[in-house]
Design a protein around this motif. Structure first.
Motif, PDB file in Angstrom:
ATOM      1  N   TRP A  97       0.838  -1.208   0.000  1.00  0.00           N
ATOM      2  CA  TRP A  97       0.000   0.000   0.000  1.00  0.00           C
ATOM      3  C   TRP A  97       0.869   1.254   0.000  1.00  0.00           C
ATOM      4  CZ3 TRP A  97      -3.927   2.319  -1.573  1.00  0.00           C
ATOM      5  CH2 TRP A  97      -4.414   3.486  -0.974  1.00  0.00           C
ATOM      6  N   ASP A 134      -8.534   1.243   6.146  1.00  0.00           N
ATOM      7  CA  ASP A 134      -7.076   1.348   6.319  1.00  0.00           C
ATOM      8  C   ASP A 134      -6.472  -0.021   6.619  1.00  0.00           C
ATOM      9  OD1 ASP A 134      -6.795   4.646   7.130  1.00  0.00           O
ATOM     10  OD2 ASP A 134      -8.700   3.649   7.456  1.00  0.00           O
ATOM     11  N   ASP A 148      -7.919  -2.922   5.883  1.00  0.00           N
ATOM     12  CA  ASP A 148      -8.146  -3.777   4.710  1.00  0.00           C
ATOM     13  C   ASP A 148      -7.062  -3.539   3.651  1.00  0.00           C
ATOM     14  OD1 ASP A 148     -10.400  -4.786   5.929  1.00  0.00           O
ATOM     15  OD2 ASP A 148     -11.801  -3.514   4.824  1.00  0.00           O
ATOM     16  N   ARG A 149      -6.743  -2.262   3.399  1.00  0.00           N
ATOM     17  CA  ARG A 149      -5.736  -1.940   2.377  1.00  0.00           C
ATOM     18  C   ARG A 149      -4.368  -2.527   2.734  1.00  0.00           C
ATOM     19  NH1 ARG A 149      -8.770   3.052   1.928  1.00  0.00           N
ATOM     20  NH2 ARG A 149      -7.625   4.005   3.631  1.00  0.00           N
ATOM     21  N   CYS A 150      -4.068  -2.544   4.034  1.00  0.00           N
ATOM     22  CA  CYS A 150      -2.765  -3.062   4.481  1.00  0.00           C
ATOM     23  C   CYS A 150      -2.848  -4.530   4.896  1.00  0.00           C
ATOM     24  CB  CYS A 150      -2.254  -2.218   5.646  1.00  0.00           C
ATOM     25  SG  CYS A 150      -1.903  -0.519   5.183  1.00  0.00           S
TER      26      CYS A 150
END
Length: 201
Positions: free
Chosen positions: A6, A142, A144-146
């Motif tokens: 990310w 946040d 989920d993205r990482c």
């Protein structure tokens, strides 16, 4: 590592900076065509707004979707013709330096009525009330993205002035990522008019 992944996507994005009205506004254009806009308070470095936009199936720009901040203050005027009753519960996210934080306004019940839990399998948090008057499921984009796990121990809540305040302690990976990103953003030469292309490479 997903956090690094990310971080690399953010670094590769085409970024434009604008300093206006006590705010540092950053516009990101990602390789997949998605856009993200963020606003930071210049004095405190707090994130005030984060919103996303992607093209629809016909290639036209979609509406901005607010992830952090008050969606009512950023909604276009024509949307105000039909709007929810001002007494309905309203969920909005407003982070602090160390926590992701959500506020649900217009919830008059005492604190003991609320049950706020983490559903690790569904990757979301759920607010329930014992009187069956309110139910809300929300994710933490946040994490989920990482691709970081949700931890029940990171979640706390309080209630005051008809507002339920839910806090989720940011994991150290997120804190490091945010500090690194902020350092990069501060290096960008923001203009007071906008329309300048700034690379952080």
């Amino acid at each position: 590592m997903a956090v690094q992944c990310w971080s690399n996507i953010l670094k590769k994005a085409k970024k434009t900076a604008l300093v206006h009205d006590g705010k540092r506004k950053i516009h990101y254009l990602f390789e997949d065509g998605k856009e993200m806009a963020e606003e930071y308070d210049i004095k405190t470095d707090d994130l005030i707004v984060r919103k996303w936009r992607k093209k629809n199936s016909l290639g036209a720009q979609g509406q901005w979707e607010v992830e952090v901040g008050d969606s009512y203050s950023t909604a276009p005027l024509q949307d105000d013709l039909i709007k929810e009753s001002s007494s309905n519960p309203v969920l909005m996210r407003k982070d602090t330096k160390t926590c992701f934080q959500w506020r649900v306004r217009n919830l008059p019940y005492p604190k003991e009525v609320y049950d706020v839990s983490v559903e690790t399998a569904e990757r979301c948090c759920i607010i329930r009330t014992t009187n069956k008057k309110y139910y809300k499921k929300f994710s933490i984009p946040d994490l989920d993205r990482c691709q970081l796990p949700l931890e029940s121990t990171a979640l706390t809540f309080s209630h005051a002035n008809n507002t339920l305040i839910i806090s989720y302690q940011k994991p150290k990976e997120i804190l490091t990522l945010e500090q690194d990103l902020l350092r990069e953003l501060k290096k960008m030469k923001g203009t007071s008019e906008g329309d300048v292309d700034c690379k952080t490479q």
